[in-house]
Design a protein around this motif. Structure first.
Motif, mmCIF file in Angstrom:
data_model
loop_
_atom_site.group_PDB
_atom_site.id
_atom_site.type_symbol
_atom_site.label_atom_id
_atom_site.label_comp_id
_atom_site.label_asym_id
_atom_site.label_seq_id
_atom_site.Cartn_x
_atom_site.Cartn_y
_atom_site.Cartn_z
ATOM 1 N N LYS A 44 0.820 -1.214 0.000
ATOM 2 C CA LYS A 44 0.000 0.000 0.000
ATOM 3 C C LYS A 44 0.853 1.262 0.000
ATOM 4 C CE LYS A 44 -3.846 -2.378 0.443
ATOM 5 N NZ LYS A 44 -4.820 -2.476 -0.672
ATOM 6 N N ASP A 45 2.130 1.130 0.399
ATOM 7 C CA ASP A 45 2.982 2.314 0.524
ATOM 8 C C ASP A 45 3.732 2.637 -0.771
ATOM 9 O OD1 ASP A 45 4.613 0.078 0.614
ATOM 10 O OD2 ASP A 45 6.024 0.954 2.050
ATOM 11 N N ILE A 46 3.365 1.980 -1.870
ATOM 12 C CA ILE A 46 4.000 2.252 -3.167
ATOM 13 C C ILE A 46 2.981 2.904 -4.092
ATOM 14 C CG2 ILE A 46 4.960 1.172 -5.239
ATOM 15 C CD1 ILE A 46 6.396 -0.799 -3.454
ATOM 16 N N ASP A 47 3.335 4.089 -4.579
ATOM 17 C CA ASP A 47 2.445 4.859 -5.456
ATOM 18 C C ASP A 47 2.696 4.594 -6.931
ATOM 19 O OD1 ASP A 47 1.371 6.455 -3.213
ATOM 20 O OD2 ASP A 47 3.397 7.296 -3.167
ATOM 21 N N ALA A 48 3.962 4.363 -7.282
ATOM 22 C CA ALA A 48 4.349 4.226 -8.690
ATOM 23 C C ALA A 48 5.448 3.194 -8.815
ATOM 24 C CB ALA A 48 4.822 5.572 -9.246
ATOM 25 N N VAL A 49 5.537 2.591 -10.003
ATOM 26 C CA VAL A 49 6.590 1.599 -10.234
ATOM 27 C C VAL A 49 7.328 1.888 -11.537
ATOM 28 C CG1 VAL A 49 5.499 -0.257 -8.925
ATOM 29 C CG2 VAL A 49 4.951 0.013 -11.358
ATOM 30 N N ILE A 50 8.600 1.582 -11.517
ATOM 31 C CA ILE A 50 9.399 1.511 -12.732
ATOM 32 C C ILE A 50 9.452 0.055 -13.154
ATOM 33 C CG2 ILE A 50 11.730 1.722 -13.693
ATOM 34 C CD1 ILE A 50 12.195 4.063 -11.763
ATOM 35 N N ILE A 51 9.089 -0.226 -14.394
ATOM 36 C CA ILE A 51 9.181 -1.587 -14.931
ATOM 37 C C ILE A 51 10.349 -1.612 -15.917
ATOM 38 C CG2 ILE A 51 8.004 -3.405 -16.238
ATOM 39 C CD1 ILE A 51 5.347 -2.212 -15.218
ATOM 40 N N ALA A 52 11.441 -2.213 -15.482
ATOM 41 C CA ALA A 52 12.656 -2.268 -16.305
ATOM 42 C C ALA A 52 13.127 -3.711 -16.426
ATOM 43 C CB ALA A 52 13.750 -1.389 -15.700
ATOM 44 N N THR A 53 12.180 -4.584 -16.682
ATOM 45 C CA THR A 53 12.445 -6.018 -16.806
ATOM 46 C C THR A 53 12.831 -6.374 -18.240
ATOM 47 O OG1 THR A 53 10.147 -6.445 -17.402
ATOM 48 C CG2 THR A 53 10.676 -6.442 -15.052
ATOM 49 N N HIS A 54 13.033 -7.675 -18.480
ATOM 50 C CA HIS A 54 13.154 -8.177 -19.841
ATOM 51 C C HIS A 54 11.872 -7.824 -20.607
ATOM 52 C CE1 HIS A 54 15.498 -10.669 -17.086
ATOM 53 N NE2 HIS A 54 16.299 -11.005 -18.081
ATOM 54 N N ASP A 55 11.987 -7.573 -21.897
ATOM 55 C CA ASP A 55 10.852 -7.127 -22.709
ATOM 56 C C ASP A 55 9.639 -8.040 -22.595
ATOM 57 O OD1 ASP A 55 12.478 -5.088 -23.570
ATOM 58 O OD2 ASP A 55 12.835 -5.911 -25.570
ATOM 59 N N VAL A 56 9.881 -9.333 -22.495
ATOM 60 C CA VAL A 56 8.806 -10.311 -22.518
ATOM 61 C C VAL A 56 7.841 -10.133 -21.336
ATOM 62 C CG1 VAL A 56 10.008 -12.141 -21.246
ATOM 63 C CG2 VAL A 56 8.337 -12.750 -23.017
ATOM 64 N N TRP A 57 8.290 -9.457 -20.278
ATOM 65 C CA TRP A 57 7.464 -9.262 -19.091
ATOM 66 C C TRP A 57 6.735 -7.920 -19.067
ATOM 67 C CZ3 TRP A 57 5.860 -12.425 -15.324
ATOM 68 C CH2 TRP A 57 6.510 -13.662 -15.162
ATOM 69 N N HIS A 58 7.052 -7.000 -19.964
ATOM 70 C CA HIS A 58 6.545 -5.627 -19.859
ATOM 71 C C HIS A 58 5.033 -5.544 -19.742
ATOM 72 C CE1 HIS A 58 10.283 -3.301 -21.511
ATOM 73 N NE2 HIS A 58 10.539 -3.978 -20.414
ATOM 74 N N SER A 59 4.323 -6.137 -20.685
ATOM 75 C CA SER A 59 2.870 -5.935 -20.710
ATOM 76 C C SER A 59 2.188 -6.585 -19.521
ATOM 77 C CB SER A 59 2.276 -6.467 -22.019
ATOM 78 O OG SER A 59 2.430 -7.869 -22.117
ATOM 79 N N ARG A 60 2.608 -7.784 -19.130
ATOM 80 C CA ARG A 60 1.940 -8.476 -18.022
ATOM 81 C C ARG A 60 2.073 -7.657 -16.728
ATOM 82 N NH1 ARG A 60 2.463 -14.780 -16.254
ATOM 83 N NH2 ARG A 60 1.458 -14.961 -18.298
ATOM 84 N N ILE A 61 3.282 -7.204 -16.431
ATOM 85 C CA ILE A 61 3.479 -6.465 -15.181
ATOM 86 C C ILE A 61 2.796 -5.108 -15.245
ATOM 87 C CG2 ILE A 61 5.188 -5.499 -13.605
ATOM 88 C CD1 ILE A 61 7.117 -7.691 -14.475
ATOM 89 N N THR A 62 2.802 -4.476 -16.413
ATOM 90 C CA THR A 62 2.115 -3.194 -16.574
ATOM 91 C C THR A 62 0.627 -3.343 -16.290
ATOM 92 O OG1 THR A 62 3.708 -2.334 -18.175
ATOM 93 C CG2 THR A 62 1.512 -1.380 -18.216
ATOM 94 N N LEU A 63 0.005 -4.363 -16.855
ATOM 95 C CA LEU A 63 -1.424 -4.591 -16.643
ATOM 96 C C LEU A 63 -1.735 -4.823 -15.163
ATOM 97 C CD1 LEU A 63 -2.255 -6.896 -19.691
ATOM 98 C CD2 LEU A 63 -2.944 -4.518 -19.389
ATOM 99 N N GLU A 64 -0.899 -5.612 -14.495
ATOM 100 C CA GLU A 64 -1.148 -5.912 -13.086
ATOM 101 C C GLU A 64 -0.888 -4.684 -12.215
ATOM 102 O OE1 GLU A 64 0.267 -9.622 -11.530
ATOM 103 O OE2 GLU A 64 0.319 -10.538 -13.518
ATOM 104 N N ALA A 65 0.113 -3.890 -12.581
ATOM 105 C CA ALA A 65 0.413 -2.686 -11.808
ATOM 106 C C ALA A 65 -0.735 -1.682 -11.913
ATOM 107 C CB ALA A 65 1.717 -2.058 -12.297
ATOM 108 N N LEU A 66 -1.266 -1.492 -13.114
ATOM 109 C CA LEU A 66 -2.394 -0.575 -13.294
ATOM 110 C C LEU A 66 -3.620 -1.072 -12.523
ATOM 111 C CD1 LEU A 66 -1.996 0.154 -17.114
ATOM 112 C CD2 LEU A 66 -1.629 1.798 -15.250
ATOM 113 N N ALA A 67 -3.833 -2.379 -12.556
ATOM 114 C CA ALA A 67 -4.972 -2.950 -11.835
ATOM 115 C C ALA A 67 -4.851 -2.756 -10.327
ATOM 116 C CB ALA A 67 -5.107 -4.429 -12.170
ATOM 117 N N LYS A 68 -3.616 -2.663 -9.848
ATOM 118 C CA LYS A 68 -3.376 -2.436 -8.420
ATOM 119 C C LYS A 68 -3.357 -0.948 -8.067
ATOM 120 C CE LYS A 68 -2.844 -6.658 -6.785
ATOM 121 N NZ LYS A 68 -3.638 -7.185 -5.641
#
Length: 469
Positions: free
Chosen positions: A115-139
């Motif tokens: 709950k104490d995180i407002d924003a995230v940087i996603i700097a993973t391997h390309d193959v993970w970008h969309s999945r983590i982005t979708l889950e981060a927005l949903a959270k």
């Protein structure tokens, strides 16, 4: 803001005001103005209250993750709240840098649940970008996602929809689009400084093993220290055997990365789209070869692309050529050259040069021409007609002074890009590179890989952002 940092920024502002502006015509005046520089560069000299503090999480703490975090923390009112990475050595590195109290995890879902995180940087391997982005927005997290925004073209539409639904800020990490140099190029092009645009030549070359992604692999790299099973779970081959190169040199492998197209073509595409206001090309063709770095990679180290941009309300039709060469005898270069009917704009990093070449009003006559092949009487008669119709001044090429725009020493477009991101979170103003912009750059880049692998031209609808069969 610390006094030293404030003084440095004020000195930087003075440098902007003193930037070399040769042939200071009207298109150059606005961006160089001190008022705009104050708004853009010194925005955060005002105090940031505790309520405006942004707590940041990092998912993927490799090379770019380090660079991104270091830059993000230069923006006042941003605090680090946690780091996620699959390789244990990078989590150890994070605690060495930020203290043992720092929250770290190998499971990005745990970080997103905080709950104490407002924003995230996603700097993973390309193959993970969309999945983590979708889950981060949903959270409910704001997202800064490294380029390319997606690994597959089909992933772009869900990300755009999720960003709209979540109402959160999503910025893609092609930092040049926040550059004062690119803004200057955009301004000059729109002012007609080089006439009507007809071609863009874009090059991003390198000549080093690190530049070719042969990053150092740690001695303890194995399936356990890299959490290999979790890493490959999102790939098309989730039972892929452990391969340290695919984990640490991932850009070179199509199973997890997007090669030079996703790493470097996309910078050139983002920059070109920003400068021209383009929605994208209508046809894409790419070819490549394995020239020097024959290290097991399955995406080429030398690659070229040709794209045709249609006539549109935003710009005249133009052709874009793309080039990446990882063993370039130039020593490496990054240049976007905009070619118009009256000159060229060279965008080299954050610096701009403009050279003019204007056609005379009178048509060509004589010299390397068919005139001399006619009879003497015909030549004399036609020369007399030409002299009567066109004055000496009309036969001369008009001249315009060249223009040079140099970003001040120490200018950092990466910092501008992150400032843009955090400012958008605080004020609601639009980011420069939202999900739609990011996808409009990613799709043509990914289409280059599809064209290279299939040996076919890829057709694209730039308005509706769809492949055309």
């Amino acid at each position: 803001m610390k006094k030293g940092n404030s003084t440095s920024r004020r000195h930087f502002l003075q440098q902007i005001g003193a930037t070399s502006l040769v042939a200071a015509s009207s298109p150059l005046s606005s961006l160089a103005a001190q008022e705009k520089a104050e708004e853009r560069i010194l925005h955060y000299e005002r105090p940031v209250s505790a309520n405006d503090t942004i707590r940041l999480g990092v998912i993927g703490y490799g090379v770019q993750g380090h660079f991104d975090l270091n830059t993000a923390l230069k923006v006042p009112g941003v605090e680090l709240a946690g780091i996620c990475d699959l390789y244990t050595g990078r989590l150890e590195n994070a605690k060495e840098k930020f203290g043992n109290e720092l929250y770290t995890t190998r499971n990005y879902k745990e970080l997103l649940n905080r709950k104490d995180i407002d924003a995230v940087i996603i700097a993973t391997h390309d193959v993970w970008h969309s999945r983590i982005t979708l889950e981060a927005l949903a959270k409910g997290k704001h997202v800064y996602c490294e380029k390319p925004m997606v690994y597959k073209i089909s992933q772009g539409y869900p990300v755009i929809a999720a960003a709209k639904k979540a109402g959160k800020v999503l910025q893609v990490g092609s930092q040049r689009v926040s550059s004062i140099g690119y803004a200057k190029a955009k301004e000059l092009l729109a002012a007609g400084e080089i006439g009507k645009l007809n071609m863009v030549n874009a090059v991003y070359d390198r000549q080093s093993s690190i530049g070719a992604w042969e990053y150092t692999i740690p001695k303890d790299a194995d399936a356990m220290t890299t959490d290999w099973e979790r890493f490959v779970a999102v790939t098309a081959t989730p039972k892929m055997p452990f391969d340290a190169k695919k984990f640490f040199w991932w850009r070179a492998f199509k199973e997890v990365g997007t090669g030079v197209a996703g790493d470097l073509f996309i910078h050139l595409l983002s920059g070109t789209h920003f400068i021209t206001n383009s929605k994208g090309p209508k046809s894409i063709y790419s070819t490549g070869q394995f020239s020097y770095w024959k290290d097991g990679r399955n995406l080429p180290d030398v690659m070229s692309g040709v794209m045709q941009y249609p006539d549109s309300p935003e710009h005249a039709a133009f052709q874009l050529t793309l080039q990446v060469n990882f063993i370039s005898g130039t020593g490496g270069q990054e240049v976007i050259r905009l070619v118009g009917s009256e000159g060229i704009i060279d965008v080299i990093g954050n610096n701009i040069t403009v050279k003019h070449s204007l056609m005379p009003e009178a048509p060509g006559f004589g010299g390397y021409d068919s005139l001399f092949t006619f009879s003497k009487a015909m030549q004399d008669d036609m020369q007399k007609d030409y002299d009567a119709k066109w004055t000496a001044d009309q036969r001369k090429r008009p001249t315009k002074e060249d223009i040079v725009f140099k970003a001040p020493t120490g200018y950092d477009d990466h910092l501008d890009h992150f400032t843009n991101f955090f400012d958008s979170i605080r004020t609601g103003k639009p980011v420069v590179e939202n999900a739609e912009f990011g996808f409009r750059a990613a799709a043509p880049a990914l289409a280059c890989n599809a064209s290279f692998l299939s040996k076919n031209i890829v057709h694209w609808d730039p308005v509706n952002m769809k492949l055309v069969q």
